[in-house]
Design an enzyme around this catalytic site. Structure first.
Site, PDB file in Angstrom:
ATOM      1  N   TYR A 103       6.130   1.591   3.008  1.00 59.59           N
ATOM      2  CA  TYR A 103       7.349   2.385   2.558  1.00 59.59           C
ATOM      3  C   TYR A 103       8.185   1.467   1.941  1.00 59.59           C
ATOM      4  O   TYR A 103       8.983   1.792   0.912  1.00 59.59           O
ATOM      5  CB  TYR A 103       7.845   3.320   3.681  1.00 59.59           C
ATOM      6  CG  TYR A 103       7.335   4.429   3.844  1.00 59.59           C
ATOM      7  CD1 TYR A 103       5.761   4.822   4.226  1.00 59.59           C
ATOM      8  CD2 TYR A 103       7.988   5.782   3.484  1.00 59.59           C
ATOM      9  CE1 TYR A 103       5.482   6.105   4.508  1.00 59.59           C
ATOM     10  CE2 TYR A 103       7.350   7.046   3.611  1.00 59.59           C
ATOM     11  CZ  TYR A 103       5.960   7.081   4.284  1.00 59.59           C
ATOM     12  OH  TYR A 103       5.522   8.408   4.467  1.00 59.59           O
TER      13      TYR A 103
ATOM     14  N   LYS B  53      -5.333  -0.543  12.323  1.00 55.40           N
ATOM     15  CA  LYS B  53      -6.423  -0.755  11.689  1.00 55.40           C
ATOM     16  C   LYS B  53      -6.672  -1.974  11.463  1.00 55.40           C
ATOM     17  O   LYS B  53      -6.821  -2.933  10.502  1.00 55.40           O
ATOM     18  CB  LYS B  53      -6.225  -0.236  10.012  1.00 55.40           C
ATOM     19  CG  LYS B  53      -7.556   0.111   9.197  1.00 55.40           C
ATOM     20  CD  LYS B  53      -8.354   1.203   9.654  1.00 55.40           C
ATOM     21  CE  LYS B  53      -9.675   1.027   8.895  1.00 55.40           C
ATOM     22  NZ  LYS B  53     -10.918   1.995   9.277  1.00 55.40           N
TER      23      LYS B  53
ATOM     24  N   ASP C 109      -8.389   5.794  12.173  1.00 56.29           N
ATOM     25  CA  ASP C 109      -9.280   6.943  11.767  1.00 56.29           C
ATOM     26  C   ASP C 109      -9.716   7.551  13.010  1.00 56.29           C
ATOM     27  O   ASP C 109      -9.963   8.744  12.940  1.00 56.29           O
ATOM     28  CB  ASP C 109     -10.671   6.358  10.897  1.00 56.29           C
ATOM     29  CG  ASP C 109     -11.018   5.026  11.129  1.00 56.29           C
ATOM     30  OD1 ASP C 109     -10.478   4.429  12.193  1.00 56.29           O
ATOM     31  OD2 ASP C 109     -12.063   4.440  10.887  1.00 56.29           O
TER      32      ASP C 109
ATOM     33  N   ASP D 164       3.391   8.793   9.838  1.00 55.23           N
ATOM     34  CA  ASP D 164       3.889   9.913   8.853  1.00 55.23           C
ATOM     35  C   ASP D 164       2.608  10.873   8.851  1.00 55.23           C
ATOM     36  O   ASP D 164       2.691  11.911   8.982  1.00 55.23           O
ATOM     37  CB  ASP D 164       4.090   9.332   7.378  1.00 55.23           C
ATOM     38  CG  ASP D 164       4.292  10.504   6.403  1.00 55.23           C
ATOM     39  OD1 ASP D 164       5.233  11.480   6.940  1.00 55.23           O
ATOM     40  OD2 ASP D 164       3.860  10.481   5.505  1.00 55.23           O
TER      41      ASP D 164
ATOM     42  N   ASP E  63       2.146  14.494  11.266  1.00 61.09           N
ATOM     43  CA  ASP E  63       1.926  15.928  10.706  1.00 61.09           C
ATOM     44  C   ASP E  63       0.618  16.575  11.339  1.00 61.09           C
ATOM     45  O   ASP E  63       0.756  17.721  11.768  1.00 61.09           O
ATOM     46  CB  ASP E  63       1.661  15.977   9.309  1.00 61.09           C
ATOM     47  CG  ASP E  63       3.192  15.924   8.666  1.00 61.09           C
ATOM     48  OD1 ASP E  63       4.369  15.682   8.933  1.00 61.09           O
ATOM     49  OD2 ASP E  63       3.101  16.412   7.333  1.00 61.09           O
TER      50      ASP E  63
END
Ligand code: IPM
Ligand code: MG
Length: 356
Positions: A142, A190, A222, A246, A250
């Site tokens: 970001y 990751k 993942d 983020d 959700d």
């Protein structure tokens, strides 16, 4: 005691849901003998319209001079389909996070027993979900530099950059939360692909050394996306970098049945910001149909975390829980007999008036 609260209602349904939290906070203040002093500030598209900037300097000053910030929502469809827009509402939120040093976003994901059948997951999978999601909020892709386009415009790049201290402080926060819970921390990364993730893993392991009672596990993002849906109740505290957080927060939020119920806190070195996790939901703006519970529960998190008013926070949490049990729900949760945003706010306010 007196507490100064900056009210940044923002865009879309922001003003309507923040208005409900205001009623509930005022009632709680009256009942428990506190004075909450609210000052409004502009942010997002509303701020661009009035000042040209998504985070005007006076809003930032207001935040810095307040004891906490209650935030509604940000985003406006006028900008969503215009990749060439030079200023965007979301820049206001990102600038606020950076300027206030809000390095962690804390999102509790808990199912309400009365809403379990609203979950997209089977009842037996959703039941008992109680995850504390902690997202790093001021680093990673970001904010990483370089970011931009090549001169010919045909190549674009973002950089995922993390320094050890940024990882340490947020992983430590996760461990502190875990100490008051099930003492389990899952670090999501990751590390099989990304150098920044390998620094996360290395740093998190060294922090785990400070907390011998905590069981720390590592999971690739993942795999985590899958496990959160398959075995949500196996998680206690999750901690991850900005963009993974983020996305996963959700995902996790819908397990509870409605994203509209979910609060969050963004905390850092100075003033903290409390906000529902939903967006500005422009289609519903001004219609008095949005779910105010996420904002009201964010106000409860504010009382707890920013002001250490535990009883008061509990009163609000209880009132929201009872409103749900009473079936007093907005249209996202009850399409047959929906209540309006302000009716739900009034119900919760009245519950506090009559029960405390
Ligand atoms: C969130 C939102 C923001 C983010 C947007 C509005 C910039 O999705 O708070 O999760 O991506 O952080
Ligand atoms: Mg998001």
């Amino acid at each position: 005691m007196e507490y100064k609260i900056a009210l940044l209602a923002g865009d879309g349904i922001g003003p309507e849901v923040v208005a409900q939290a205001l009623k509930v906070l005022n009632e709680t203040g009256n009942k428990f003998g506190h004075r909450f002093v609210f000052t409004e500030g502009l942010i997002g598209a509303a701020a661009i319209d009035h000042t040209g900037s998504p985070l005007p300097p006076e809003t930032l000053t207001l935040c810095r001079e307040s004891d906490a910030v209650l935030f509604g929502a940000i985003g406006d469809p006028r900008y969503d389909n215009d990749p060439s827009a030079r200023v965007r509402p979301e820049q206001g939120l990102l600038a606020m996070r950076r300027e206030l040093g809000l390095y962690a976003n804390v999102r509790p994901v808990r199912t309400f027993p009365a809403l379990i059948d609203k979950s997209p997951l089977k009842r037996e999978i959703a039941a008992g979900t109680d995850i504390m999601m902690i997202r790093e909020l001021t680093g990673g892709i970001y904010f990483g530099k370089p970011q931009g386009r090549s001169e010919d415009g045909n190549t674009a790049y973002d950089s995922c950059v993390y320094s050890r201290f940024e990882i340490e402080r947020v992983v430590r926060l996760a461990c502190e939360y875990a100490m008051g819970r099930q003492k389990k921390v899952t670090v999501i990364d990751k590390a099989n692909v990304l150098a920044s993730s390998r620094l996360w893993r290395e740093t998190a392991k060294s922090i785990a050394g400070e907390y011998p009672e905590i069981k720390m596990e590592f999971m690739f993002v993942d795999n985590a996306a899958m496990q959160i849906i398959q075995y949500p109740s196996s998680f206690d505290v999750l901690v991850t970098e900005n963009m993974f957080g983020d996305i996963l927060s959700d995902e996790a939020s819908v397990i509870t049945g409605s994203m509209g119920m979910m609060p969050s806190a963004s905390i850092g070195s100075a003033t903290s910001v409390f906000e529902p996790i939903h967006g500005s939901y422009p289609q519903a703006a001004g219609k008095n149909i949005a779910n105010p519970a996420g904002t009201i529960l964010s106000a409860a998190m504010m009382l707890d975390l920013a002001f250490n008013l535990k009883k008061e926070a509990e009163a609000i949490n209880e009132a929201v829980e009872r409103s749900v049990e009473a079936g007093f729900l907005t249209v996202d949760l009850d399409s047959r007999n929906p209540r309006s945003t302000s009716e739900v706010g009034d119900w919760i306010q009245k519950y506090i008036r009559n029960n405390f």
